[in-house]
Structure formats: C-alpha cells, structure tokens
Motif scaffolding. Structure first.
Motif, PDB file in Angstrom:
ATOM      1  N   LEU A  24       0.845  -1.189   0.000  1.00 29.47           N
ATOM      2  CA  LEU A  24       0.000   0.000   0.000  1.00 29.47           C
ATOM      3  C   LEU A  24       0.882   1.241   0.000  1.00 29.47           C
ATOM      4  CD1 LEU A  24      -2.769   1.425   0.253  1.00 29.47           C
ATOM      5  CD2 LEU A  24      -2.489   1.283   2.738  1.00 29.47           C
ATOM      6  N   GLY A  25       0.676   2.104  -0.984  1.00 27.74           N
ATOM      7  CA  GLY A  25       1.407   3.356  -1.046  1.00 27.74           C
ATOM      8  C   GLY A  25       0.460   4.525  -1.234  1.00 27.74           C
ATOM      9  N   PHE A  26       1.024   5.723  -1.183  1.00 25.58           N
ATOM     10  CA  PHE A  26       0.237   6.943  -1.392  1.00 25.58           C
ATOM     11  C   PHE A  26       0.649   7.574  -2.709  1.00 25.58           C
ATOM     12  CE2 PHE A  26      -0.489  11.563  -0.815  1.00 25.58           C
ATOM     13  CZ  PHE A  26      -1.880  11.507  -0.697  1.00 25.58           C
ATOM     14  N   GLY A  27      -0.317   7.724  -3.622  1.00 24.37           N
ATOM     15  CA  GLY A  27      -0.062   8.319  -4.915  1.00 24.37           C
ATOM     16  C   GLY A  27      -0.250   9.824  -4.868  1.00 24.37           C
ATOM     17  N   THR A  28       0.529  10.542  -5.693  1.00 22.80           N
ATOM     18  CA  THR A  28       0.471  12.014  -5.653  1.00 22.80           C
ATOM     19  C   THR A  28       0.202  12.636  -7.021  1.00 22.80           C
ATOM     20  OG1 THR A  28       2.876  12.268  -5.975  1.00 22.80           O
ATOM     21  CG2 THR A  28       2.069  12.062  -3.699  1.00 22.80           C
ATOM     22  N   ALA A  43      -0.850  11.649   4.766  1.00 19.59           N
ATOM     23  CA  ALA A  43      -0.574  10.235   4.499  1.00 19.59           C
ATOM     24  C   ALA A  43       0.448   9.686   5.491  1.00 19.59           C
ATOM     25  CB  ALA A  43      -0.084  10.066   3.065  1.00 19.59           C
ATOM     26  N   LEU A  44       1.518  10.431   5.720  1.00 17.13           N
ATOM     27  CA  LEU A  44       2.541   9.972   6.660  1.00 17.13           C
ATOM     28  C   LEU A  44       1.985   9.887   8.077  1.00 17.13           C
ATOM     29  CD1 LEU A  44       5.509  12.015   5.186  1.00 17.13           C
ATOM     30  CD2 LEU A  44       5.312   9.513   5.195  1.00 17.13           C
ATOM     31  N   GLU A  45       1.166  10.862   8.461  1.00 19.15           N
ATOM     32  CA  GLU A  45       0.533  10.827   9.787  1.00 19.15           C
ATOM     33  C   GLU A  45      -0.387   9.619   9.920  1.00 19.15           C
ATOM     34  OE1 GLU A  45      -1.490  14.478  10.484  1.00 19.15           O
ATOM     35  OE2 GLU A  45       0.327  15.703  10.300  1.00 19.15           O
ATOM     36  N   SER A  46      -1.019   9.228   8.822  1.00 19.18           N
ATOM     37  CA  SER A  46      -1.937   8.087   8.843  1.00 19.18           C
ATOM     38  C   SER A  46      -1.210   6.752   8.865  1.00 19.18           C
ATOM     39  CB  SER A  46      -2.853   8.137   7.615  1.00 19.18           C
ATOM     40  OG  SER A  46      -3.652   9.307   7.611  1.00 19.18           O
ATOM     41  N   GLY A  47       0.095   6.785   8.586  1.00 18.39           N
ATOM     42  CA  GLY A  47       0.870   5.553   8.653  1.00 18.39           C
ATOM     43  C   GLY A  47       1.414   5.034   7.339  1.00 18.39           C
ATOM     44  N   TYR A  48       1.079   5.705   6.219  1.00 17.68           N
ATOM     45  CA  TYR A  48       1.674   5.287   4.950  1.00 17.68           C
ATOM     46  C   TYR A  48       3.193   5.403   5.045  1.00 17.68           C
ATOM     47  CZ  TYR A  48      -2.893   5.925   2.548  1.00 17.68           C
ATOM     48  OH  TYR A  48      -4.211   5.863   2.142  1.00 17.68           O
ATOM     49  N   ARG A  49       3.865   4.392   4.491  1.00 17.82           N
ATOM     50  CA  ARG A  49       5.329   4.429   4.449  1.00 17.82           C
ATOM     51  C   ARG A  49       5.841   4.135   3.038  1.00 17.82           C
ATOM     52  NH1 ARG A  49       4.318   6.958   8.128  1.00 17.82           N
ATOM     53  NH2 ARG A  49       4.981   6.746  10.288  1.00 17.82           N
ATOM     54  N   HIS A  50       5.050   4.533   2.075  1.00 14.72           N
ATOM     55  CA  HIS A  50       5.403   4.365   0.661  1.00 14.72           C
ATOM     56  C   HIS A  50       4.781   5.548  -0.077  1.00 14.72           C
ATOM     57  CE1 HIS A  50       4.524   1.760  -3.226  1.00 14.72           C
ATOM     58  NE2 HIS A  50       5.238   2.846  -3.481  1.00 14.72           N
ATOM     59  N   LEU A  51       5.632   6.366  -0.697  1.00 13.99           N
ATOM     60  CA  LEU A  51       5.192   7.559  -1.412  1.00 13.99           C
ATOM     61  C   LEU A  51       5.570   7.434  -2.878  1.00 13.99           C
ATOM     62  CD1 LEU A  51       6.472  10.265   1.117  1.00 13.99           C
ATOM     63  CD2 LEU A  51       4.161   9.273   0.995  1.00 13.99           C
ATOM     64  N   ASP A  52       4.635   7.772  -3.768  1.00 10.44           N
ATOM     65  CA  ASP A  52       4.863   7.672  -5.206  1.00 10.44           C
ATOM     66  C   ASP A  52       4.729   9.043  -5.849  1.00 10.44           C
ATOM     67  OD1 ASP A  52       4.711   5.580  -7.719  1.00 10.44           O
ATOM     68  OD2 ASP A  52       3.516   7.377  -8.098  1.00 10.44           O
ATOM     69  N   THR A  53       5.783   9.471  -6.555  1.00  8.65           N
ATOM     70  CA  THR A  53       5.761  10.736  -7.264  1.00  8.65           C
ATOM     71  C   THR A  53       6.439  10.550  -8.616  1.00  8.65           C
ATOM     72  OG1 THR A  53       6.332  13.095  -7.123  1.00  8.65           O
ATOM     73  CG2 THR A  53       7.866  11.553  -6.104  1.00  8.65           C
ATOM     74  N   ALA A  54       6.705  11.653  -9.329  1.00  8.50           N
ATOM     75  CA  ALA A  54       7.324  11.575 -10.654  1.00  8.50           C
ATOM     76  C   ALA A  54       7.818  12.956 -11.051  1.00  8.50           C
ATOM     77  CB  ALA A  54       6.322  11.069 -11.695  1.00  8.50           C
ATOM     78  N   THR A  55       8.813  12.969 -11.912  1.00  8.09           N
ATOM     79  CA  THR A  55       9.321  14.240 -12.423  1.00  8.09           C
ATOM     80  C   THR A  55       8.197  15.082 -13.020  1.00  8.09           C
ATOM     81  OG1 THR A  55      11.566  13.443 -12.823  1.00  8.09           O
ATOM     82  CG2 THR A  55      10.820  15.272 -14.188  1.00  8.09           C
ATOM     83  N   VAL A  56       7.347  14.451 -13.851  1.00  8.22           N
ATOM     84  CA  VAL A  56       6.321  15.226 -14.550  1.00  8.22           C
ATOM     85  C   VAL A  56       5.170  15.649 -13.637  1.00  8.22           C
ATOM     86  CG1 VAL A  56       6.863  14.183 -16.775  1.00  8.22           C
ATOM     87  CG2 VAL A  56       5.043  13.191 -15.376  1.00  8.22           C
ATOM     88  N   TYR A  57       5.100  15.111 -12.435  1.00  5.97           N
ATOM     89  CA  TYR A  57       4.041  15.541 -11.522  1.00  5.97           C
ATOM     90  C   TYR A  57       4.305  16.951 -11.009  1.00  5.97           C
ATOM     91  CZ  TYR A  57       2.644  10.589 -11.140  1.00  5.97           C
ATOM     92  OH  TYR A  57       2.244   9.306 -11.393  1.00  5.97           O
ATOM     93  N   GLY A  58       5.565  17.368 -11.028  1.00  8.21           N
ATOM     94  CA  GLY A  58       5.888  18.706 -10.557  1.00  8.21           C
ATOM     95  C   GLY A  58       5.695  18.897  -9.064  1.00  8.21           C
TER      96      GLY A  58
END
Length: 265
Positions: A24-28, A43-58
C-alpha cells in the motif's frame, strides 16, 4: 496513535535487489503545491510508508518537504519517482534533480514513466542500471510497458525491471497479465484503481455494503490480496486515512472471483 487511527496492512514484497516495498502506497499524481504538502503529510501521519511521485508531476519538492517535516525517518519510507522518456540522454541529471527536490541521496524505486520510441527504452534502461549500480536508486523499473517491451530491455541489458506500474482495477483485471509478470518475477503495481467507474460499480458496492466497508477499501483490499501494489491518492485527510484502513477485513474467495470477473466488461 488514537483509537480512530487506521489499521494499515503490514504487507510488503521483496524486489529484485532486496528492497521491501509496502503493497500500500500513497499516490500524488495531479496533487500540486501546498495541497501536495498537506496530502503527503496526512498520508505519513496516517501511517503510509510508501510515497509515489514523478518528475512530470511537478511535486517532488513538496513531497520531499512533507517527509522532511514529518519526523518520520527517511529509511522508514519507500520513495518512488519516475523519469519521462523525453529526458533520454539526461537520465542521471534528471534523477539528481529529483533527489535534490526529495531531500534524499537515493530513491527506493526509479521508473521509466512510459515507453519511448525506437531504441529509447533500451538506451534509458542502460542509464537506469548505471544509477542502480551507483546507489542512486535501490530498485529500477518501468511504467506503462507491455511484456514485449519488458522483454526487450531485459534481453538487451541482462537486467529485468523490478516493477511495472500500470493502470489496474477490477474493471481492468487480466489474469494473463498478472501471470506474465509473475513468471518474470516482476512486481505489478496498479495506479488509478479508484477511477473509471470502479467506485460506482454495483458488484463493488454490494461487497462494500455487506462488509461494512467503503467501495475504495474493497478495491484496495482486492489489490492487496492479489499481491498487486496499490497507490490510492486523495487530498482529503479523512479519505486518505480511510483508504489506509484496510487491515481489519478480508475479502472471501467468492468476493475476489466476483471482482476478477469484472475485467474486460
């Protein structure tokens, strides 16, 4: 943590080089500016420990700021970012820019965001292998690739992607696609799980009502029980928490079969 804290699943998968990715991760995607800081913080406060981002997301800078301000140790969080094919020839430069924005010396997973033309994929993949060997990315993978393209880069370099991130939901379920990735020991990661009508589908709503869960929780749980990585996104703190609260129930074999059968319909 309070009594109302979400019960997150303690489910991980070991990737090619030994990194353990939370299922389970958090998408941005499409979350920008202060919204990205606030949502990632929630998300981090809720306990997520997987973050997904990208160059084009800015939004790599905002994701990095939220993590730095959270107090959560960097080593406790699995970070994914992605490089678009129009950065071919400048892959390592792009990754170093991402690392600076994310305030870290490495990412846990770096993906080619979508396929390029002609020989671009193989050329980029060689740069990705170089980045992995240099310790800038613990694991490397692809996104939006089909199996033939995966085989192309693997054959050309001798290095298989650890992950392929594709659009995935019960409405897109394809057992052959899942089997093809498993045969190659490549983790499948799904995005846009809560789009495309999944939240309104009668079969999903029936299971949600019967189990006392939200439609989103049912869909996320379906991914987890298939051992498919899932990265739901939201800017609403209550929804971010709710989407994480999926450890306290299990879908039955019949529920799973019902949702699988939605694929292609």
């Amino acid at each position: 943590m309070t009594d109302n804290a979400p019960k997150l699943p303690d489910l991980t998968m070991t990737l090619t080089e030994g990194a353990r990715i939370p299922l389970l991760g958090f998408g941005t995607w499409q979350i920008k500016g202060q919204d990205a800081v606030r949502a990632t913080s929630a998300a981090l406060e809720s306990g997520y420990r997987h973050l997904d981002t990208a160059t084009v997301y800015g939004n790599e800078g905002e994701v990095g700021r939220a993590l730095a301000d959270s107090g959560v140790p960097r080593d406790d969080v699995f970070i994914t970012t992605k490089c678009p094919p129009d950065r071919a020839g400048r892959e390592l430069e792009t990754l170093r820019e991402s690392l600076e924005l994310l305030q870290t010396d490495h990412v846990d997973l770096w993906l080619i965001h979508w396929p390029g033309e002609a020989t671009v994929n193989v050329d980029m993949w060689r740069a990705f292998v170089e980045a992995r060997d240099a310790g800038l990315a613990r694991e490397i993978g692809v996104s939006n690739f089909d199996v033939s393209l995966i085989d192309d880069v693997t054959k050309a370099t001798g290095a298989a992607p650890a992950v392929n991130q594709i659009e995935w939901s019960p409405l897109l379920f394809d057992a052959e696609t899942l089997a093809e990735h498993r045969a190659r020991d490549i983790a499948l990661e799904g995005y846009s799980a809560l789009r495309g009508g999944t939240l309104e589908h009668p079969a999903v709503l029936e299971i949600a009502e019967r189990t006392g869960r939200t439609a989103a929780q049912v869909i996320i749980r379906w991914h987890l029980q298939h051992e498919v990585i899932v990265i739901p996104k939201s800017v609403q703190p209550d929804r971010i928490r709710s989407n994480a609260d999926v450890a306290g129930f299990t879908l039955t074999d019949q529920d799973m079969a019902t949702l699988d059968a939605l694929g292609g319909r």
